[in-house]
Design a protein around this motif. Structure first.
Motif, mmCIF file in Angstrom:
data_model
loop_
_atom_site.group_PDB
_atom_site.id
_atom_site.type_symbol
_atom_site.label_atom_id
_atom_site.label_comp_id
_atom_site.label_asym_id
_atom_site.label_seq_id
_atom_site.Cartn_x
_atom_site.Cartn_y
_atom_site.Cartn_z
ATOM 1 N N MET A 173 11.057 2.749 2.464
ATOM 2 C CA MET A 173 10.689 1.338 2.698
ATOM 3 C C MET A 173 11.752 0.634 3.521
ATOM 4 O O MET A 173 12.909 0.999 3.490
ATOM 5 N N SER A 182 7.456 -5.496 -2.157
ATOM 6 C CA SER A 182 7.164 -4.646 -3.310
ATOM 7 C C SER A 182 7.632 -5.297 -4.601
ATOM 8 O O SER A 182 6.914 -5.337 -5.593
ATOM 9 N N LEU A 230 1.048 2.020 -9.332
ATOM 10 C CA LEU A 230 0.430 2.719 -8.201
ATOM 11 C C LEU A 230 0.614 1.956 -6.903
ATOM 12 O O LEU A 230 0.778 2.551 -5.833
ATOM 13 N N ILE A 231 0.573 0.633 -6.971
ATOM 14 C CA ILE A 231 0.654 -0.170 -5.746
ATOM 15 C C ILE A 231 2.094 -0.345 -5.283
ATOM 16 O O ILE A 231 2.377 -0.275 -4.082
ATOM 17 N N THR A 232 3.025 -0.572 -6.214
ATOM 18 C CA THR A 232 4.347 -1.036 -5.773
ATOM 19 C C THR A 232 5.437 0.026 -5.807
ATOM 20 O O THR A 232 6.469 -0.143 -5.183
ATOM 21 N N PRO A 275 5.298 3.736 -5.184
ATOM 22 C CA PRO A 275 5.430 4.735 -4.122
ATOM 23 C C PRO A 275 5.725 4.113 -2.758
ATOM 24 O O PRO A 275 5.465 2.932 -2.540
ATOM 25 N N ASN A 276 6.227 4.914 -1.861
ATOM 26 C CA ASN A 276 6.668 4.441 -0.557
ATOM 27 C C ASN A 276 5.489 4.393 0.418
ATOM 28 O O ASN A 276 5.407 5.191 1.328
ATOM 29 N N TRP A 277 4.593 3.435 0.206
ATOM 30 C CA TRP A 277 3.407 3.341 1.061
ATOM 31 C C TRP A 277 3.778 2.892 2.476
ATOM 32 O O TRP A 277 4.737 2.161 2.650
ATOM 33 N N PRO A 278 2.960 3.306 3.470
ATOM 34 C CA PRO A 278 3.250 2.892 4.851
ATOM 35 C C PRO A 278 3.210 1.377 5.059
ATOM 36 O O PRO A 278 3.958 0.853 5.867
ATOM 37 N N PHE A 279 2.374 0.638 4.296
ATOM 38 C CA PHE A 279 2.322 -0.796 4.552
ATOM 39 C C PHE A 279 3.594 -1.519 4.080
ATOM 40 O O PHE A 279 3.787 -2.695 4.327
ATOM 41 N N ASN A 339 6.373 -0.381 5.222
ATOM 42 C CA ASN A 339 7.335 0.010 6.248
ATOM 43 C C ASN A 339 6.936 -0.527 7.612
ATOM 44 O O ASN A 339 7.094 0.161 8.626
ATOM 45 N N ARG A 340 6.420 -1.767 7.637
ATOM 46 C CA ARG A 340 5.921 -2.304 8.901
ATOM 47 C C ARG A 340 7.032 -2.888 9.762
ATOM 48 O O ARG A 340 6.837 -3.171 10.914
#
Lengths: 167, 74
Positions: B1, B9, B50-52, B54-58, B60-61
């Motif tokens: 992130m 997050s 689940l939402i906050t 893991p290192n989701w792409p959104f 890392n904008r």
């Protein structure tokens, strides 16, 4: 917030704190419940009044018990434990309390009933002080919550006299 | 992130958990079911995780602009 494990730790800790607050709130609301309990219990018959080999008096009774405990139940009540205590005074002790019968009420649907039972536990004295004794019956109840403090209370229901001689 | 993502997050995590706690309590109290309160809260915690976490792409904008290796050496 720097790594997966860091965020996981933060989440778990914060979730635990909020859970504790939820439980505290649920338990606190119980204080606003003002219950009205209706109960009555009386001795139908004294089955047996004898002296044991150890020298202690022993009484066996038939009881008629009826009660309505529905107002004790809230959403936070797990079960209500009730017991009927016989209380009397002797020269040695100012208060003797003996549990004659107990029962667990699991939910509101089972909270109103009537039963004719023999005492589950014998009324045994420490000694032989029971001749012609006045015994008072009191119904005690312990409201056990799902979370929080247990509330206990009691109510005197009736009294009776034991005979002067053994039967 | 990235830094922005970390901020988002953390903010999301706090808001989601508090909202689920409040909703769980309100629903549980209204329908007089302690179990329902716990169930709603537990599923809320899982969803928030689940939402906050893991290192989701959104998250890392606004990626960090690291210097080129050749520039750093100079």
């Amino acid at each position: 917030m720097h790594s997966f494990v860091y965020r996981l730790n933060t989440l778990v800790t914060f979730a635990a704190v909020l859970l504790a607050m939820l439980c505290a709130a649920a338990s606190l609301l119980d204080a606003f419940n003002s219950p009205t309990v209706h109960a009555h219990a009386e001795v139908i018959k004294i089955n047996r009044f004898r002296k044991q080999l150890s020298g202690n008096d022993e009484v066996s009774l038939a009881l008629n018990i009826s009660m309505d405990l529905r107002s004790l139940f809230t959403w936070n009540t797990k079960q209500v434990f009730i017991f009927l205590a016989a209380e009397y005074e002797t020269s040695k002790n100012s208060l003797n309390q003996i549990s004659l019968w107990d029962h667990i009420v699991p939910d509101k649907d089972h909270a109103k009933f009537q039963a004719q039972v023999a005492n589950k536990y014998p009324l045994i004295d420490q000694g032989s002080n029971l001749h012609g004794k006045k015994v008072e019956l009191a119904l005690h109840w312990h409201v056990m919550p799902r979370t929080g403090r247990m509330i206990q209370d009691k109510m005197a229901v009736s009294s009776f006299y034991l005979p002067g001689t053994y039967t | 992130m990235d830094w922005q993502g970390q901020k988002h997050s953390e903010f999301l995590m706090q808001i989601l958990l508090v909202v689920f706690a409040v909703v769980a309590f309100a629903v549980g109290y209204a329908i007089e079911s302690f179990q329902m309160m716990i169930l709603i809260y537990a599923s809320g915690v899982l969803l928030t995780a689940l939402i906050t976490v893991p290192n989701w792409p959104f998250f890392n904008r606004h990626p960090l602009k690291w210097l080129d290796p050749s520039e750093a050496d100079r």
